[in-house]
Structures are given as structure tokens and as C-alpha cells.
Design an enzyme around this catalytic site. Structure first.
Site, mmCIF file in Angstrom:
data_model
loop_
_atom_site.group_PDB
_atom_site.id
_atom_site.type_symbol
_atom_site.label_atom_id
_atom_site.label_comp_id
_atom_site.label_asym_id
_atom_site.label_seq_id
_atom_site.Cartn_x
_atom_site.Cartn_y
_atom_site.Cartn_z
ATOM 1 N N GLN A 16 0.779 -1.238 0.000
ATOM 2 C CA GLN A 16 0.000 0.000 0.000
ATOM 3 C C GLN A 16 0.812 1.290 0.000
ATOM 4 O O GLN A 16 0.514 2.208 -0.762
ATOM 5 C CB GLN A 16 -0.950 0.022 1.213
ATOM 6 C CG GLN A 16 -1.875 1.224 1.238
ATOM 7 C CD GLN A 16 -2.853 1.228 2.385
ATOM 8 O OE1 GLN A 16 -3.465 2.247 2.661
ATOM 9 N NE2 GLN A 16 -3.030 0.112 3.061
ATOM 10 N N SER A 17 1.815 1.410 0.844
ATOM 11 C CA SER A 17 2.485 2.705 1.007
ATOM 12 C C SER A 17 3.117 3.188 -0.292
ATOM 13 O O SER A 17 2.897 4.326 -0.724
ATOM 14 C CB SER A 17 3.542 2.622 2.116
ATOM 15 O OG SER A 17 4.497 1.606 1.839
ATOM 16 N N GLU A 138 0.825 -1.001 8.775
ATOM 17 C CA GLU A 138 -0.002 0.174 9.049
ATOM 18 C C GLU A 138 -0.176 0.461 10.535
ATOM 19 O O GLU A 138 0.154 1.545 11.025
ATOM 20 C CB GLU A 138 -1.384 -0.023 8.389
ATOM 21 C CG GLU A 138 -2.445 0.992 8.786
ATOM 22 C CD GLU A 138 -2.125 2.397 8.317
ATOM 23 O OE1 GLU A 138 -2.291 3.340 9.120
ATOM 24 O OE2 GLU A 138 -1.706 2.562 7.164
ATOM 25 N N ASP A 167 0.311 3.860 6.021
ATOM 26 C CA ASP A 167 0.640 3.450 4.661
ATOM 27 C C ASP A 167 0.362 4.555 3.645
ATOM 28 O O ASP A 167 1.272 5.117 3.054
ATOM 29 C CB ASP A 167 -0.143 2.189 4.286
ATOM 30 C CG ASP A 167 0.528 0.915 4.783
ATOM 31 O OD1 ASP A 167 1.764 0.875 4.796
ATOM 32 O OD2 ASP A 167 -0.182 -0.025 5.140
ATOM 33 N N GLY A 246 -8.672 21.345 18.983
ATOM 34 C CA GLY A 246 -8.340 22.756 18.817
ATOM 35 C C GLY A 246 -8.892 23.556 19.983
ATOM 36 O O GLY A 246 -9.272 23.001 21.014
ATOM 37 N N GLY A 247 -8.970 24.843 19.820
ATOM 38 C CA GLY A 247 -9.432 25.696 20.910
ATOM 39 C C GLY A 247 -10.941 25.734 21.073
ATOM 40 O O GLY A 247 -11.448 26.305 22.037
ATOM 41 N N GLN A 248 -11.667 25.128 20.117
ATOM 42 C CA GLN A 248 -13.129 25.167 20.159
ATOM 43 C C GLN A 248 -13.654 23.788 20.563
ATOM 44 O O GLN A 248 -13.399 22.808 19.872
ATOM 45 C CB GLN A 248 -13.699 25.552 18.790
ATOM 46 C CG GLN A 248 -13.064 26.786 18.174
ATOM 47 C CD GLN A 248 -13.360 28.041 18.946
ATOM 48 O OE1 GLN A 248 -14.378 28.141 19.635
ATOM 49 N NE2 GLN A 248 -12.487 29.043 18.848
#
Length: 420
Positions: A16-17, A138, A167, A246-248
Site C-alpha cells: 500500500q504505502s 499500518e 501506509d 483545537g481551541g473550540q
């Protein structure tokens, strides 16, 4: 014009990768020549097979727009062909175990002798250090890169995510490195090595958690739910459930039909700028000015109560109705979309993010299209190649072998039966 038209990629990747990386380059117009073991091919061709006798979706969805050549690199003639390919191509991409190319007789030094302009791009599990020779998949990458330790709920075990950030995420990083190295080569005239370690790629995608690790040195993480609940922090970034990161403050909330539909949920963010509109929507207008609710700092110890009240409202609406009501008010929400809903999404089909592809042995299937859109270089998603489908074509048109030479190559066993 295709953005990478004229660039030749020698694709020695599997699973995959690497294929994620080379598929992206192929979508942008590069000629990707996928080298596969005669009679065997990429291991994913026969993994998770759903239609007997056909290549698996695992393979077909990662190898669009490529050409396949069967080549035995241990065979003397095969080594000659590989040398010709290195002379001809611009980039070689591989995700073998460390040292595999050296054992094949194609070390970086040897590759530079053959083609000084060649770019050698590699995916490895870890960068140089104690673990560089370890095998990585993975979920191992997610764990070693910081994702698992910060995913899940505080009172539960670490979790991996369904997104293939180890991946496919590393493949995207490698594609950027390759394009950057090609740009550099235009100025320097020289190739170089490009390395994308899976641990590094996952860590890059977890940078906000590394941010929070450093913030912990200066006090608690106030936007995490446990702060409002009065639960002390340890010395590492904790798992935060569905907090926004985040801040919210944000949470996943039930919507109408949640009792029978496992995806009848929405993500709801109580953004400070639209707090008053949220209060009106959920029927709590007095919260706009009420002491303890009016400002973000005051609300931190009441987030459970606030989201429980918002959920009382979302449970009366479908996740799409929540979107229809909140979006015009600039309230950030998002439906939890299932894979079935995504496949059926007309908007994603219109933009080419979801595409249907015809295949000679498995019929029509649905796949993800190119996630990056260029205004002057549209992408046409073409099916993945059958094993060795382009062997003769590549020998003749790319490497310049004539009919007699090709017959001898086939007889040598270097390219399998070459019957495609």
C-alpha cells in the site's frame, strides 16, 4: 497537458504505502512502470479476493494508470533489463526491507553509476536508528508514530484509526519528496535519495498532539474535557475521545435514528463566535448572558451539560437536517458519513473523488479518484494493469528491444511467459 507528462517512474513497490505514492504520480501523468515478480506479482493481487480469478480490490484501487512488466531481477538477463530501465527512467520507487536493493546488486552507488540523474525514493518503517531494520505495517506505524496513544477515550485502551495514515499517509509524503527532488534536479542536474519513514509520516500528521505535549509543561490543556471535569493530567498528551483537538470544544452527538443506524451522528463544535446562535437553535436563549455560560472560559466546566443539551436537540433531527439548519448560521457541524454513503455521494462523483472503473476480469468497481485537483491538468482514472500486461510493450517501446531480442529475453525466463 498532464503535469508530470514525460516523467518515467520505475515502480518497485508493493502492498500500500509505495503504490499509493506511484498511483498519485501516475494520475498526474507520469509513466509508471510497475515491476512485478513473474507469475506472482504484487502480493495484494491475491489478498482479500472477493471475485475468484480476478485481481483483488486491494490491488486494483492502488494501481490505477500504471503499466506492468514481469521481471525476475535475480536472472542475469533480468538484471540487464533492470539496468536498462534504470538508465531510462527518472525515478525509482521502492519499499523493500532495508538492504534488499543492495542484495540485488543495485546499491545507491551502483544506481548513480548507471544513471546519475536517477532519484531513488524509498518507504521504510523507521528512519536511521535503533529500529530501522524492523518490519512495519499500518497499525505498527500508527502506534510508533504517536497516533494510537492519543486516540480513544481517556479510560480506555489506545486505538488505531480506520484512516490509513501509516501506509497511504506515508505514500503521500513520499510523492511530495519525489516531486521536490525532480524540481531540484532541474537546477542541479543530479538525482538524490528520498526517504519517507512511516513513523515520521504518522508523527507529522500528529503534530497537534506533539504541540499539546509541550503545552502540558505550562499548565493543563483547558480545551480537553477532562480539564472541565477536574481530572488531573499526567505527563503525556492524553486520549481525548472526540474532543476537537483545537481551541473550540467539539463532540460527536447522536442524531435522529441513532438507535438503529450506527452512523446517525453529527460532529458539533461550540465555536465561540456563534455561541449566541447555538443557544437560539437549541432553545436556550438565556445561556447567551447567563453567568457561567456567557464566555468560553466560564463554559469549560459545563461542557458535559452543554453538549447533553445540544444532543437533546440533535436527536430530534437527522444528521442532514442538522447540517441544513446549522450551516446557514455558520455553526460548524459535520455528518458522520458511512462508506456506503460516500460511495453513493453525487457531489463526490461529480468532482471525480469517487469514480467507477471498468476492469476486464472483475467488471465495474468503485474507487477513490485523485484527491488533488489541478485546474489545467485533469485526471482520468484508468484501470490497474493485469500482471505483465505491458511486458512486451515496455521491452519494445521503452527499452528499444527488437523482435529477436525479445524472443531471447522471453526464452531466458527473465520476464515470465510474457503472453499478455
Amino acid at each position: 497537458m498532464k503535469a508530470l507528462e514525460g516523467v518515467k517512474i520505475l515502480d518497485f513497490t508493493h502492498v500500500q504505502s509505495g503504490p499509493t505514492c506511484t498511483q498519485l504520480l501516475a494520475w498526474f501523468g507520469a509513466d509508471v512502470i510497475k515491476v512485478e515478480r513473474p507469475g506472482v506479482g504484487d502480493a495484494t493481487r491475491k489478498q482479500l479476493v472477493d471475485i475468484p480469478g480476478a485481481d483483488s480490490l486491494y490491488f486494483t484501487m492502488l494501481n490505477h494508470n500504471k503499466r506492468s512488466i514481469e521481471l525476475n531481477s535475480k536472472n542475469a538477463t533480468g538484471k540487464e533489463i533492470l539496468t536498462r530501465l534504470i538508465e531510462t527512467c527518472d525515478v525509482m520507487v521502492e519499499n523493500f526491507a532495508p538492504g534488499a536493493l543492495d542484495r540485488m546488486g543495485f546499491s545507491w552507488e551502483r544506481i548513480q553509476e548507471i544513471n546519475p540523474r536517477m532519484i531513488l525514493a524509498s518507504v521504510k518503517g523507521f528512519g536511521p536508528g535503533n529500529y530501522e531494520n524492523c518490519k512495519v505495517y499500518e497499525n505498527v506505524a500508527q502506534c510508533a508514530g504517536g497516533a494510537a496513544s492519543t486516540t480513544g477515550f481517556r479510560d480506555g485502551p489506545p486505538l488505531v484509526t480506520g484512516a490509513q495514515i501509516g501506509d497511504s499517509g506515508t505514500g503521500l509524503h513520499l510523492a511530495l519528496g519525489i516531486v521536490t527532488a525532480l524540481f531540484h534536479r532541474e537546477k542541479s542536474g543530479k538525482g538524490q535519495k528520498v526517504l519517507a519513514a512511516m513513523q515520521d509520516g504518522v508523527l507529522n500528521l500528529c503534530r497537534v498532539k506533539l504541540r499539546d505535549q509541550q503545552r502540558l509543561e505550562h499548565g493543563p490543556l483547558t480545551e480537553y474535557s477532562q480539564y472541565g471535569e477536574g481530572i488531573p493530567f499526567d505527563d503525556a498528551t492524553p486520549r481525548a475521545g472526540n474532543d476537537s483537538g483545537g481551541g473550540q470544544p467539539g463532540r460527536i452527538l447522536k442524531c435522529k435514528g441513532w438507535e438503529t443506524d450506527p452512523n446517525a451522528y453529527t460532529y458539533f463544535i461550540t465555536q465561540a463566535a456563534v455561541w449566541e446562535r447555538i443557544c437560539d437553535v437549541i432553545g436556550e436563549p438565556e445561556w447567551k448572558t447567563r453567568e457561567g455560560y456567557a464566555t468560553p472560559p466560564e463554559r469549560l466546566d459545563k461542557l458535559n451539560e452543554i453538549f447533553e443539551r445540544i444532543e437533546q436537540w440533535t436527536m430530534t433531527k437527522t444528521k442532514y437536517e442538522v447540517m441544513d439548519i446549522c450551516n446557514p448560521l455558520d455553526i460548524p457541524v459535520g455528518p458522520i458519513l458511512s462508506t456506503k454513503e460516500l460511495i453513493e455521494d453525487e457531489g463526490l462523483r461529480k468532482t471525480g473523488t469517487i469514480v467507477d472503473v471498468d476492469h476486464p476480469t472483475r467488471g465495474r468497481y468503485t474507487s477513490v479518484g485523485c484527491p488533488i485537483k489541478l485546474s489545467d491538468s485533469p485526471v482520468e482514472v484508468m484501470r490497474s494493469p493485469l500482471l505483465g500486461e505491458h511486458t512486451l510493450e515496455i521491452l519494445k517501446d521503452v527499452l528499444g528491444y527488437d523482435g529477436t531480442a525479445i524472443e531471447k529475453i522471453v526464452e531466458s525466463g527473465a520476464v515470465g511467459a510474457a503472453s499478455k
